[in-house]
Enzyme design. Structure first.
Site, PDB file in Angstrom:
ATOM      1  N   HIS A   1       8.083  89.507  88.732  1.00 56.54           N
ATOM      2  CA  HIS A   1       7.379  89.028  89.933  1.00 56.54           C
ATOM      3  C   HIS A   1       6.967  87.578  89.724  1.00 56.54           C
ATOM      4  CE1 HIS A   1       5.118  89.447  93.639  1.00 56.54           C
ATOM      5  NE2 HIS A   1       3.996  89.046  93.045  1.00 56.54           N
TER       6      HIS A   1
ATOM      7  N   CYS B   1       9.118  87.989  96.731  1.00 61.58           N
ATOM      8  CA  CYS B   1       8.310  87.091  95.889  1.00 61.58           C
ATOM      9  C   CYS B   1       9.040  85.800  95.534  1.00 61.58           C
ATOM     10  CB  CYS B   1       7.809  87.808  94.648  1.00 61.58           C
ATOM     11  SG  CYS B   1       9.067  88.300  93.450  1.00 61.58           S
TER      12      CYS B   1
ATOM     13  N   HIS C   1       1.442  84.834  97.058  1.00 60.24           N
ATOM     14  CA  HIS C   1       2.648  85.590  96.728  1.00 60.24           C
ATOM     15  C   HIS C   1       2.992  86.572  97.841  1.00 60.24           C
ATOM     16  CE1 HIS C   1       0.759  89.444  94.846  1.00 60.24           C
ATOM     17  NE2 HIS C   1      -0.156  88.834  95.562  1.00 60.24           N
TER      18      HIS C   1
END
Length: 157
Positions: free
Chosen positions: A121, A71, A133
Site C-alpha cells: 500500500h 492507492c 490515500h
C-alpha cells in the site's frame, strides 16, 4: 518604477532564504541557483495538493483517476499532475524513490506499507503523522492518521 521592476530589488532585499521558502511552499518566482531540493519540495507540494483535491473520490482497484483511484493510482496521478512520472504499482514506486527515514520525512513524501519485504500500500505524507490515500474497496480518498509505524518512506526526485 513599476511594480514589475521592483520585484528583483525586493527579492534581493529578501535574500536567498526567502526565495527558498517561496519555492518550498509552491511560490511562482523562479530564482537562479535554487537547489534541486527546492525544486523537489515544490513538486512534492503540488502532488500533495492534487491528492487532497481528490478527497471523497471512490476507491476502485486498478483506477488511476481522475475520478476513481486505487492507492498507487492516486500517487501516480498526483505526481503526474506535479510533473513527475511514477511507475504503476506501490512496489514499483518504492523501488523508484529515494528511501528516507521517518525522521527525515516531509509532506509530499510517499509512505509505503509493507509486510516483511513486500510493499502492499502507498499514500502521500501530509505532515503531522497523516497521509492522503485511497484505502480499499468501498472507501474513498481521505486524510487519515498513520495507524502503524511499520512503514517505509520514499522521496520522489
Amino acid at each position: 518604477m513599476t511594480a514589475l521592476n521592483r520585484v528583483p530589488s525586493l527579492m534581493a532585499r529578501a535574500g536567498t532564504a526567502s526565495a527558498l521558502t517561496l519555492a518550498a511552499v509552491g511560490g511562482t518566482i523562479v530564482a537562479p541557483g535554487l537547489s534541486a531540493d527546492a525544486s523537489a519540495a515544490t513538486m512534492a507540494t503540488k502532488a500533495l495538493r492534487v491528492a487532497a483535491s481528490k478527497k471523497g473520490s471512490p476507491y476502485q482497484w486498478g483506477a488511476t483517476g481522475p475520478r476513481r483511484f486505487d492507492c498507487s493510482g492516486l500517487t501516480l496521478y498526483s505526481y503526474k499532475k506535479a510533473g513527475k512520472k511514477l511507475p504503476r504499482t506501490a512496489a514499483q514506486q518504492y523501488n523508484r524513490t529515494h528511501h528516507i527515514s521517518a525522521g527525515h520525512r516531509k509532506p509530499g513524501d510517499l509512505v509505503f506499507f509493507h509486510y516483511g519485504s513486500s510493499v502492499y500500500h502507498v499514500g502521500i505524507y501530509a505532515g503531522k503523522g497523516k497521509i492522503w490515500h485511497a484505502p480499499r474497496t468501498g472507501d474513498v480518498v481521505k486524510l487519515e492518521k498513520l495507524w502503524t509505524k511499520h512503514v517505509w518512506y520514499g522521496r520522489v526526485g
